[in-house]
Scaffold this active site. Sequence first.
Site, PDB file in Angstrom:
ATOM      1  N   ASP A  46      10.786   2.675  -0.327  1.00 57.17           N
ATOM      2  CA  ASP A  46      10.202   2.294   0.963  1.00 57.17           C
ATOM      3  C   ASP A  46       8.697   2.494   0.809  1.00 57.17           C
ATOM      4  OD1 ASP A  46       9.551   2.038   3.652  1.00 57.17           O
ATOM      5  OD2 ASP A  46      11.006   3.516   4.358  1.00 57.17           O
ATOM      6  N   HIS A  95      10.893  10.386   5.973  1.00 59.10           N
ATOM      7  CA  HIS A  95      12.323  10.653   6.020  1.00 59.10           C
ATOM      8  C   HIS A  95      12.934  10.679   4.637  1.00 59.10           C
ATOM      9  CE1 HIS A  95      12.601   6.231   5.511  1.00 59.10           C
ATOM     10  NE2 HIS A  95      11.508   6.247   6.241  1.00 59.10           N
ATOM     11  N   GLU A 123       5.326   8.785   5.119  1.00 62.39           N
ATOM     12  CA  GLU A 123       4.604   7.688   5.775  1.00 62.39           C
ATOM     13  C   GLU A 123       3.780   8.133   6.973  1.00 62.39           C
ATOM     14  OE1 GLU A 123       7.145   4.732   7.584  1.00 62.39           O
ATOM     15  OE2 GLU A 123       8.818   6.093   7.779  1.00 62.39           O
ATOM     16  N   GLU A 165       2.494   4.366   2.900  1.00 62.89           N
ATOM     17  CA  GLU A 165       3.778   5.002   2.583  1.00 62.89           C
ATOM     18  C   GLU A 165       4.146   4.864   1.114  1.00 62.89           C
ATOM     19  OE1 GLU A 165       7.154   3.089   4.471  1.00 62.89           O
ATOM     20  OE2 GLU A 165       8.344   4.917   4.308  1.00 62.89           O
TER      21      GLU A 165
END
Length: 296
Positions: A96, A156, A189, A281
């Site tokens: 991500d 996360h 992020e 991120e």
Amino acid sequence: MEPKELESYRKAGKIASEIREWSRELVKNNAKALDIAEKIEAKIIEAGAGIAFPVNVCINDVTAHYSPKYNDELKLTKEDVVSVDLGVHMDGFIADTAYTVDLSKKYKDMLAANMEALEGAIELVKPGALVSDIGKSIQDTLTAAGYRPIENLTGHEVKQYDLHAGLSIPSIPVPHNLKVQEGMALAIEPFATDGYGRVIESKHAEIFSLVAPKPTRNRDARAIIEEVIDRQGLPFAERWLAKKIPPLRLDLAMRDLLGNGTLRAYPTLHEKENGVVSQFEHTVIVTKDGCEVTTK
Ligand code: CO
């Protein structure tokens, strides 16, 4: 972490990073947000990987979960600050990564502080590190530059086919002592803003995920379930379905699936005081004494 799992995380990370760099030239004045999202998504498939979530193209105070609609006419202007967030997976193992482009040329400092906050956070990641200390470091870096973190969005942990798993990485200090552990994969992020520092939900959602299929009499609804079930819970865009089901019927079927709890919606989030927002991120894997950035 199993060697095969690590290999998938690394492969997903490498593809995500290459596509992120390739995509920068798409983010320019007059470009359609829809074209940017579709081109990045096509590139992910072309690379032999899976799309971990619909590409987000967030402009100015729009902070997260904005993915263009199938007929979205939204275009970038030279006054915009544009964030692109993309996710790649290999066998469900996710990379991500996100970046912001300042077409307005007014937010150079904010973007620099945001990047510095991300780098500083990554330097702190190691087994035993308190997530609160990482959050404090992000907040300190941003406030020192005159900006604020978005306090109600966090980084996360990611797990196989699970985009938001377990541990959260805040952008502020938090009143608990949760720690980073070896073998975790974490998407970090921080978001920066010149606004209030919180996001609120808008009414519109384009991004959804399958929670649990429930029986329905609506044939289109059943077709949607069939279409997205292989994603194993990873988010999808309504836009993807618009290629197969006509718009009015699609809306009805989506309403049916949201109403009976089959789907979950991720409404677009925007800054509470309409401040301009940036985002950077990376995904990292926690090693014995630090971390490896898979999306470098
Ligand atoms: Co992201």
